[in-house]
Write a protein that holds these residues in place. Structure first.
Motif, PDB file in Angstrom:
ATOM      1  N   GLU A  69       0.749  -1.417  -0.026  1.00  0.00           N
ATOM      2  CA  GLU A  69       0.035   0.009   0.005  1.00  0.00           C
ATOM      3  C   GLU A  69       0.930   1.275  -0.057  1.00  0.00           C
ATOM      4  OE1 GLU A  69      -2.465  -0.274   3.231  1.00  0.00           O
ATOM      5  OE2 GLU A  69      -3.941  -1.758   2.489  1.00  0.00           O
ATOM      6  N   ARG A  70       1.832   1.106   0.667  1.00  0.00           N
ATOM      7  CA  ARG A  70       2.791   2.511   0.895  1.00  0.00           C
ATOM      8  C   ARG A  70       3.478   2.421  -0.590  1.00  0.00           C
ATOM      9  NH1 ARG A  70       4.094   0.353   6.160  1.00  0.00           N
ATOM     10  NH2 ARG A  70       6.011  -0.584   5.077  1.00  0.00           N
ATOM     11  N   ALA A  71       3.943   1.579  -1.110  1.00  0.00           N
ATOM     12  CA  ALA A  71       4.444   1.408  -2.486  1.00  0.00           C
ATOM     13  C   ALA A  71       3.747   2.104  -3.529  1.00  0.00           C
ATOM     14  CB  ALA A  71       5.016   0.283  -2.918  1.00  0.00           C
ATOM     15  N   ILE A  72       2.217   1.492  -3.479  1.00  0.00           N
ATOM     16  CA  ILE A  72       1.203   2.220  -4.420  1.00  0.00           C
ATOM     17  C   ILE A  72       1.026   3.726  -4.163  1.00  0.00           C
ATOM     18  CG2 ILE A  72      -1.163   2.183  -5.071  1.00  0.00           C
ATOM     19  CD1 ILE A  72      -0.963  -1.112  -4.535  1.00  0.00           C
ATOM     20  N   GLU A  73       1.047   4.252  -2.904  1.00  0.00           N
ATOM     21  CA  GLU A  73       0.880   5.263  -2.558  1.00  0.00           C
ATOM     22  C   GLU A  73       1.873   6.177  -3.287  1.00  0.00           C
ATOM     23  OE1 GLU A  73      -1.303   8.624  -1.205  1.00  0.00           O
ATOM     24  OE2 GLU A  73      -1.897   6.729  -1.541  1.00  0.00           O
ATOM     25  N   ARG A  74       2.958   5.938  -2.994  1.00  0.00           N
ATOM     26  CA  ARG A  74       4.127   6.761  -3.491  1.00  0.00           C
ATOM     27  C   ARG A  74       4.022   6.764  -4.912  1.00  0.00           C
ATOM     28  NH1 ARG A  74       7.240   3.536   0.184  1.00  0.00           N
ATOM     29  NH2 ARG A  74       7.862   2.096  -1.308  1.00  0.00           N
ATOM     30  N   ASP A  75       3.815   5.645  -5.705  1.00  0.00           N
ATOM     31  CA  ASP A  75       3.740   5.726  -6.950  1.00  0.00           C
ATOM     32  C   ASP A  75       2.636   6.626  -7.779  1.00  0.00           C
ATOM     33  OD1 ASP A  75       4.093   5.138  -9.867  1.00  0.00           O
ATOM     34  OD2 ASP A  75       2.614   3.397  -9.761  1.00  0.00           O
ATOM     35  N   MET A  76       1.454   6.508  -6.946  1.00  0.00           N
ATOM     36  CA  MET A  76       0.416   7.649  -6.991  1.00  0.00           C
ATOM     37  C   MET A  76       0.761   8.990  -6.784  1.00  0.00           C
ATOM     38  SD  MET A  76      -2.238   5.857  -8.313  1.00  0.00           S
ATOM     39  CE  MET A  76      -3.360   7.210  -8.341  1.00  0.00           C
ATOM     40  N   GLU A  78       3.926  10.214  -7.169  1.00  0.00           N
ATOM     41  CA  GLU A  78       4.546  10.546  -8.357  1.00  0.00           C
ATOM     42  C   GLU A  78       3.836  10.934  -9.644  1.00  0.00           C
ATOM     43  OE1 GLU A  78       8.013  11.187  -8.345  1.00  0.00           O
ATOM     44  OE2 GLU A  78       7.875  11.219  -6.166  1.00  0.00           O
ATOM     45  N   ARG A  79       2.898   9.784  -9.934  1.00  0.00           N
ATOM     46  CA  ARG A  79       2.063  10.038 -11.060  1.00  0.00           C
ATOM     47  C   ARG A  79       1.208  11.467 -11.166  1.00  0.00           C
ATOM     48  NH1 ARG A  79       1.198   5.399 -14.063  1.00  0.00           N
ATOM     49  NH2 ARG A  79       2.374   3.624 -13.257  1.00  0.00           N
ATOM     50  N   THR A  80       0.679  11.585  -9.815  1.00  0.00           N
ATOM     51  CA  THR A  80      -0.186  12.963  -9.608  1.00  0.00           C
ATOM     52  C   THR A  80       0.626  14.234 -10.168  1.00  0.00           C
ATOM     53  OG1 THR A  80      -1.524  11.775  -8.110  1.00  0.00           O
ATOM     54  CG2 THR A  80      -1.705  14.011  -7.924  1.00  0.00           C
ATOM     55  N   LYS A  81       2.037  14.472  -9.639  1.00  0.00           N
ATOM     56  CA  LYS A  81       2.840  15.291 -10.147  1.00  0.00           C
ATOM     57  C   LYS A  81       2.749  15.695 -11.346  1.00  0.00           C
ATOM     58  CE  LYS A  81       5.929  14.627  -6.186  1.00  0.00           C
ATOM     59  NZ  LYS A  81       7.468  14.630  -6.002  1.00  0.00           N
ATOM     60  N   LYS A  82       2.610  15.016 -12.536  1.00  0.00           N
ATOM     61  CA  LYS A  82       2.438  15.146 -13.824  1.00  0.00           C
ATOM     62  C   LYS A  82       1.180  15.915 -14.173  1.00  0.00           C
ATOM     63  CE  LYS A  82       3.067  11.178 -15.267  1.00  0.00           C
ATOM     64  NZ  LYS A  82       3.128   9.976 -16.181  1.00  0.00           N
ATOM     65  N   ALA A 111      -8.613  21.024  -8.290  1.00  0.00           N
ATOM     66  CA  ALA A 111      -7.408  20.683  -8.752  1.00  0.00           C
ATOM     67  C   ALA A 111      -6.705  19.470  -8.521  1.00  0.00           C
ATOM     68  CB  ALA A 111      -6.454  21.674  -9.000  1.00  0.00           C
ATOM     69  N   GLU A 112      -6.394  19.273  -7.301  1.00  0.00           N
ATOM     70  CA  GLU A 112      -5.906  18.024  -6.790  1.00  0.00           C
ATOM     71  C   GLU A 112      -6.867  16.787  -7.024  1.00  0.00           C
ATOM     72  OE1 GLU A 112      -5.004  18.522  -2.730  1.00  0.00           O
ATOM     73  OE2 GLU A 112      -3.236  19.881  -3.155  1.00  0.00           O
ATOM     74  N   GLU A 113      -8.025  16.977  -6.794  1.00  0.00           N
ATOM     75  CA  GLU A 113      -8.816  15.903  -7.030  1.00  0.00           C
ATOM     76  C   GLU A 113      -8.655  15.407  -8.817  1.00  0.00           C
ATOM     77  OE1 GLU A 113     -12.825  16.716  -6.049  1.00  0.00           O
ATOM     78  OE2 GLU A 113     -12.509  16.697  -3.825  1.00  0.00           O
ATOM     79  N   ALA A 114      -8.627  16.136  -9.513  1.00  0.00           N
ATOM     80  CA  ALA A 114      -8.832  15.991 -11.004  1.00  0.00           C
ATOM     81  C   ALA A 114      -7.245  15.349 -11.255  1.00  0.00           C
ATOM     82  CB  ALA A 114      -8.909  17.265 -11.721  1.00  0.00           C
ATOM     83  N   ARG A 116      -5.572  13.588  -9.254  1.00  0.00           N
ATOM     84  CA  ARG A 116      -5.585  12.389  -8.763  1.00  0.00           C
ATOM     85  C   ARG A 116      -6.217  11.294  -9.454  1.00  0.00           C
ATOM     86  NH1 ARG A 116      -2.903   9.787  -4.375  1.00  0.00           N
ATOM     87  NH2 ARG A 116      -4.021   7.819  -3.742  1.00  0.00           N
ATOM     88  N   ALA A 117      -7.608  11.832  -9.993  1.00  0.00           N
ATOM     89  CA  ALA A 117      -8.468  11.122 -11.040  1.00  0.00           C
ATOM     90  C   ALA A 117      -7.612  10.672 -12.039  1.00  0.00           C
ATOM     91  CB  ALA A 117      -9.526  11.859 -11.306  1.00  0.00           C
ATOM     92  N   ALA A 118      -6.874  11.488 -12.804  1.00  0.00           N
ATOM     93  CA  ALA A 118      -5.982  11.272 -14.055  1.00  0.00           C
ATOM     94  C   ALA A 118      -4.822  10.306 -13.532  1.00  0.00           C
ATOM     95  CB  ALA A 118      -5.472  12.613 -14.614  1.00  0.00           C
ATOM     96  N   ALA A 119      -4.241  10.421 -12.445  1.00  0.00           N
ATOM     97  CA  ALA A 119      -3.157   9.450 -12.154  1.00  0.00           C
ATOM     98  C   ALA A 119      -3.843   8.179 -12.221  1.00  0.00           C
ATOM     99  CB  ALA A 119      -2.493  10.027 -11.037  1.00  0.00           C
TER     100      ALA A 119
END
Length: 529
Positions: A69-76, A78-82, A111-114, A116-119
């Motif tokens: 779960e921690r690894a998935i959260e870290r990956d999310m 990083e993806r959200t930053k894009k 903006a953060e929700e959008a 996160r949804a895109a990631a």
């Protein structure tokens, strides 16, 4: 009589010791294997050791799940930053106005929700990875022939490589539908045909008995436009003539803007015309004043039309302005071909000087240049940024050639019968490149050219009849007006800063009004006294 009793007691003690050692060794083995160990109580009943291996196994599983779960959260993260547009959150503690503070918080939360949804969609839905050619040590990927690639792919991919050899029927122009399912072919001798190329099924064909110079699909596969010798005509999928566009006369190139439902054309007269296909009226027409034009395309980023002219310039046009938005000198001589990548950042041009130049449209400056053996008249960029260059009977494909300079091509194909290349198109969402030439049409396999993940709300290669109808209605409802076409599409909806001169005039007018109001009030008070 005492000796046998002592012998029996010693034997019992030895047996108890042996059983105890066996029990201890069994428990140790069970703990090492992760199984619950058993012990025997005084009544001969087995007790399960609940605090042993089973508990440790459950604890290890829980730790593994938490780590995952921690690894998935870290990956999310990083993806959200894009997908974050505004960067980090703006602190709201120093804002005194409550409404402004609440509005800013709400905007940042949305903006953060959008993002996160895109990631999330990228991680869990975009699961297919594009495949590319990989060469062994000492080999180059451009050495691989099509027959070698076909032998090493699955049967479904091998079926997509075919050749329609129809000699003495003219040179063929090619176009694919937006979802990549239908193929449109137009011959310079007048033959028009449309097919589901993946299933090798003909949908309709006709002979217009007139020279064809360009073909393009409209908003979907139900209609397409063909630039013929005199006028431009619109046909349906069965090949029946629907409209004759007499205003679009002597056209060399056509391009369709799907978000605005605009058909743009230019030809021997050098007049650029925009026609709205929803109600059939000319939106705008401009004289380029640069003579005949044989190279035209549009950007998917901002819908600006790019025209290449015979004096080596490329002009950028919008239907809202009668003069070019940008005018660039790209080649010493006639511009033969022009292409723009999917992101709208890079433009590629080819000229009679046998150069293929890459331009950065953010700065309107050249990035680097490639040289072709002959002037390349056909260039195209795939969904994943692969650059195809065609001249004579040779076509080259360059990988990652836009942002960085490459030393050698990714693939190369030479037509054995000397067919002269007339048109090149990449099929959307497929690793296929279609080449129209003087002997018909050839479908080539280019691994890594197409986007493997598609959005069914944008383009669905498997859409049904009902989905197509719903999508057509949705596109009409979401149609953008032609006034929104400009170089920076993000500028729409933003407030322009008021010029300082206007601010000074407004300030002076406010002061004058205030002074006159005070004067009127003072005179009124004097009259009362």
């Amino acid at each position: 009589g005492n000796m046998p009793r002592r012998s029996r007691a010693d034997a019992d003690a030895a047996l108890d010791d042996a059983l105890a050692s066996l029990t201890a060794s069994t428990a140790a083995i069970e703990r090492a294997s992760g199984l619950p160990s058993t012990t025997t109580n005084g009544n001969g009943v087995d007790d399960v050791d609940v605090g042993g291996g089973a508990t440790k196994k459950r604890a290890a599983a829980q730790l593994t799940a938490k780590a995952r779960e921690r690894a998935i959260e870290r990956d999310m993260r990083e993806r959200t930053k894009k997908y974050k547009v505004s960067g980090d959150r703006v602190p709201t503690k120093g804002i005194a106005d409550k409404k402004t503070k609440a509005a800013l918080k709400e905007t940042q939360n949305l903006a953060e929700e959008a993002a996160r949804a895109a990631a999330t969609r990228e991680k869990w839905m975009a699961i297919d990875e594009p495949g590319v050619l990989e060469a062994d040590e000492g080999e180059k990927t451009f050495q691989f022939q099509q027959r070698d690639i076909v032998k090493n792919v699955d049967l479904n991919a091998a079926k997509k490589v075919f050749d329609l050899d129809v000699p003495n029927t003219g040179s063929y122009y090619v176009d694919y539908s937006h979802n990549g399912r239908e193929l449109l072919l137009g011959s310079s001798e007048g033959a028009l045909s449309m097919m589901e190329w993946n299933r090798h099924r003909m949908l309709g064909e006709t002979d217009v008995k007139e020279r064809i110079k360009c073909v393009t699909f409209l908003h979907n596969e139900q209609f397409y436009a063909a630039a013929q010798d005199r006028y431009t005509y619109i046909y349906d999928k069965r090949g029946l003539e629907v409209h004759c566009l007499e205003d679009h006369a002597h056209v060399n190139k056509l391009t369709f803007l799907p978000r605005h439902f605009l058909l743009a054309s230019i030809g021997t007269q050098g007049i650029l015309r925009y026609q709205d296909t929803t109600y059939g009226k000319i939106v705008a027409q401009f004289r380029t004043k640069l003579g005949e034009c044989d190279a035209m395309t549009h950007s998917n980023y901002n819908a600006v039309v790019h025209c290449g002219h015979k004096n080596g310039t490329v002009t950028l046009w919008s239907p809202n302005q009668g003069s070019p938005l940008v005018k660039m000198l790209t080649h010493r001589g006639c511009v033969k071909g022009i292409a723009i990548d999917r992101s709208g950042k890079y433009m590629v041009t080819s000229g009679v000087d046998a150069q293929v130049k890459v331009w950065d449209l953010r700065m309107y400056k050249p990035v680097h240049a490639y040289y072709s053996a002959q002037p390349a008249s056909n260039i195209e960029i795939s969904q994943r940024g692969m650059l195809a260059i065609g001249w004579g009977s040779t076509v080259q494909v360059w990988k990652d050639a836009l942002a960085t300079k490459q030393n050698s091509p990714y693939m190369r194909h030479q037509f054995a019968l000397g067919q002269k290349i007339n048109s090149i198109k990449f099929c959307p969402y497929e690793d296929i490149m279609g080449v129209g030439h003087s002997r018909g049409f050839t479908s080539l396999l280019v691994p890594g050219a197409g986007e493997p993940n598609f959005d069914t709300f944008v383009s669905n290669p498997f859409e049904t009849k009902g989905q197509r109808r719903e999508n057509e209605v949705a596109k009409l409802l979401d149609k953008l007006p032609s006034e929104t076409i400009q170089l920076d599409p993000d500028a729409i909806g933003k407030l322009r800063a008021v010029p300082k001169e206007v601010q000074a005039e407004r300030r002076q007018a406010a002061i004058t009004a205030e002074l006159s109001s005070r004067k009127a009030q003072r005179e009124k008070n004097e009259e009362k006294t």
